[in-house]
Design an enzyme around this catalytic site. Structure first.
Site, short mmCIF file in Angstrom:
data_model
loop_
_atom_site.label_atom_id
_atom_site.label_comp_id
_atom_site.label_asym_id
_atom_site.label_seq_id
_atom_site.Cartn_x
_atom_site.Cartn_y
_atom_site.Cartn_z
N LYS A 40 0.85 -1.20 0.00
CA LYS A 40 0.00 0.00 0.00
C LYS A 40 0.88 1.25 0.00
O LYS A 40 2.10 1.15 0.24
CB LYS A 40 -0.92 -0.02 1.23
CG LYS A 40 -0.18 0.08 2.55
CD LYS A 40 -1.08 -0.22 3.74
CE LYS A 40 -0.27 -0.06 5.02
NZ LYS A 40 -0.92 -0.66 6.19
N HIS A 61 -5.92 -7.37 12.97
CA HIS A 61 -4.72 -6.53 12.95
C HIS A 61 -4.32 -6.18 14.38
O HIS A 61 -5.18 -5.87 15.20
CB HIS A 61 -5.03 -5.25 12.14
CG HIS A 61 -3.83 -4.47 11.73
ND1 HIS A 61 -2.71 -5.04 11.15
CD2 HIS A 61 -3.56 -3.14 11.81
CE1 HIS A 61 -1.82 -4.10 10.88
NE2 HIS A 61 -2.29 -2.93 11.29
N ARG A 71 1.81 -10.96 7.08
CA ARG A 71 1.38 -9.83 6.26
C ARG A 71 2.31 -8.64 6.48
O ARG A 71 1.91 -7.60 6.96
CB ARG A 71 -0.05 -9.47 6.70
CG ARG A 71 -1.00 -9.03 5.62
CD ARG A 71 -2.41 -8.95 6.18
NE ARG A 71 -2.53 -8.13 7.34
CZ ARG A 71 -3.24 -8.42 8.43
NH1 ARG A 71 -3.97 -9.53 8.50
NH2 ARG A 71 -3.27 -7.62 9.47
N MET A 125 10.64 25.36 1.17
CA MET A 125 9.77 24.48 0.38
C MET A 125 10.59 23.60 -0.58
O MET A 125 10.36 22.39 -0.66
CB MET A 125 8.77 25.33 -0.41
CG MET A 125 7.71 24.51 -1.10
SD MET A 125 6.57 25.52 -2.05
CE MET A 125 5.65 26.34 -0.76
N ASP A 126 11.55 24.21 -1.27
CA ASP A 126 12.33 23.45 -2.26
C ASP A 126 13.82 23.43 -1.96
O ASP A 126 14.59 22.86 -2.73
CB ASP A 126 12.18 24.10 -3.64
CG ASP A 126 10.73 24.21 -4.06
OD1 ASP A 126 10.16 23.19 -4.44
OD2 ASP A 126 10.18 25.32 -3.95
C1 LIG Z 1 -0.03 -1.71 6.80
C2 LIG Z 1 -0.60 -2.99 7.23
C3 LIG Z 1 0.22 -4.12 7.43
C4 LIG Z 1 1.73 -4.06 7.39
O1 LIG Z 1 2.22 -3.52 8.59
P1 LIG Z 1 3.82 -3.40 8.85
O2 LIG Z 1 3.90 -2.90 10.24
O3 LIG Z 1 4.32 -2.43 7.85
O4 LIG Z 1 4.38 -4.74 8.65
C5 LIG Z 1 -0.41 -5.32 7.70
N1 LIG Z 1 -1.75 -5.41 7.77
C6 LIG Z 1 -2.57 -4.34 7.62
C7 LIG Z 1 -4.04 -4.51 7.74
C8 LIG Z 1 -2.01 -3.10 7.36
O5 LIG Z 1 -2.82 -2.03 7.23
#
Ligand SMILES: *Cc1c(COP(=O)(O)O)cnc(C)c1O
Length: 387
Positions: free
Chosen positions: A35, A160, A216, A310-311
């Protein structure tokens, strides 16, 4: 348009870090989290490399990100974590949505029936993060209801952690216990095991019981441990994949008592050589680095002086011999024996490495390198991303 900073992304580091994920997570599958443009590293190139190295799934936040990956020719399963706007898109691009509520499940079922097809979904349950997911009210009933909906295949169950990065893992243990109870109850009702995942990088690294069917990870793929800088060393040995560099735009020789930048927060105490860099907060270089961070020039650390603009950013080059306009300056990453990590910058900007990587990475032009071994030496083969 090219801005002044370049993010050099080392794809071999990504492959190396994935090997470490696989080593620590053993038999669990890997869902690579890409992401936010792969945490600022560029989701297409990163995803292609991760797939080549054998990850089973990719995970993105939004459907639009998944479509970019499909357009890049990626056919692997893609899990969409946080989107429920573009229901048709899930079907058109063969995506796996994560469902957090019954309403979305009903909408998916309706579209699936209309299209005479079945869609795989993962359902998220809230075990104590308090963000998204089915809550404990009638939880098992609701899960069974979703599993029974026409056109829907309950292919995964997820949750999570809120603080698996702490050394005190007691709350993570509570969350895992809740998750395991839900899995068991669901198994009894459906008489079938549902593919389950809960482990982010922190849990992949330090909470083996939570590995389950898949891990994940996000951050650790990019070379940083969420457990902190010191945990980055052996036996974990992650390699940061992003280096952010620029070139000295101009060198000014200034007398003592010369104020530098907005607000005159820095005044030279001696005859000084001040370097002007074409990078600023519009490049994701945080304004909190004013008079506060260091950059690398000719293998040495030199201080940022005055406010970040800014730059533009100014640095004090007085102690660096033979420095020239056009010399490489490293803002993040290694130069010679010195290196500036995202942990270091995060500490100075009162944030976390995640934000440093996404800020610097998302604003910079990217170059991808594949170090290859030639006669025992590592040389960089490079190409520049077209934008
Ligand atoms: C971003 C995210 C992860 C990854 O988390 P890390 O701490 O970067 O490993 C895993 N699961 C979900 C739902 C996330 O939003």
């Amino acid at each position: 348009m090219n801005r002044g900073a370049i993010a050099e992304i080392n794809l071999s580091a990504i492959a190396h870090n994935l090997e470490i994920v696989k080593r620590v997570s053993k038999d669990s599958a890997v869902i690579a989290v890409v992401k936010a443009d792969a945490y600022g590293h560029g989701c297409r190139e990163i995803s292609k490399r991760l797939i080549k190295e054998g990850v089973s799934y990719l995970a993105v936040a939004y459907t639009g990100e998944a479509i970019l990956l499909r357009d890049a020719g990626i056919t692997a399963p893609i899990i969409v974590l946080f989107d429920r706007e573009d229901i048709e898109g899930f079907f058109d691009f063969d995506l796996v949505p994560v469902i957090h509520d019954i309403t979305t499940a009903l909408a998916l079922s309706r579209v699936a029936r209309g299209r005479r097809t079945t869609i795989k979904v993962h359902v998220k349950v809230d075990t104590g993060m308090g963000r998204l997911g089915l809550s404990s009210n009638h939880l098992i009933e609701n899960l069974v209801k979703i599993a029974d909906m026409e056109g829907i295949e309950l292919a995964g169950l997820m949750s999570h952690f809120s603080d698996a990065d702490l050394s005190d893992r007691s709350y993570a243990a509570v969350q895992l216990e809740r998750f395991n109870k839900i899995r068991e109850a669901l198994f009894k009702k459906l008489n079938k095991k549902i593919f389950s995942h809960i482990a982010n990088s922190a849990a992949a690294l330090a909470f083996e019981d939570a590995h389950l069917d898949a891990v994940r990870p996000g951050l650790m793929l990019y070379g940083y441990s969420p457990l902190g800088q010191n945990k980055n060393t052996e036996p974990i040995n992650l390699i940061p994949a992003m280096k952010v560099k620029t070139k000295i735009l101009c060198i000014r020789n200034l007398p003592p008592d010369s104020p530098i930048s907005y607000g005159r927060t820095f005044v030279t105490k001696r005859r000084s050589k001040i370097g002007v860099l074409p990078v600023g907060y519009a490049d994701g270089y945080d304004r909190l680095f004013s008079n506060n961070a260091e950059v690398l020039v000719r293998g040495r650390r030199v201080p940022v002086v005055g406010r970040i603009c800014m730059d533009i950013t100014m640095v004090d080059l007085t102690e660096v011999e033979d420095v020239r306009e056009g010399d490489e300056v490293v803002i993040l990453g290694q130069q010679g024996d010195e290196s500036i990590t995202a942990h270091e910058l995060a500490c100075k900007a009162r944030t976390i490495p995640y934000e440093i990587l996404t800020s610097l990475g998302s604003h910079s032009r990217k170059e991808y390198i594949y170090p290859v071994r030639k006669g025992g030496f590592l040389t960089g083969q490079m190409f520049k991303e077209r934008r």
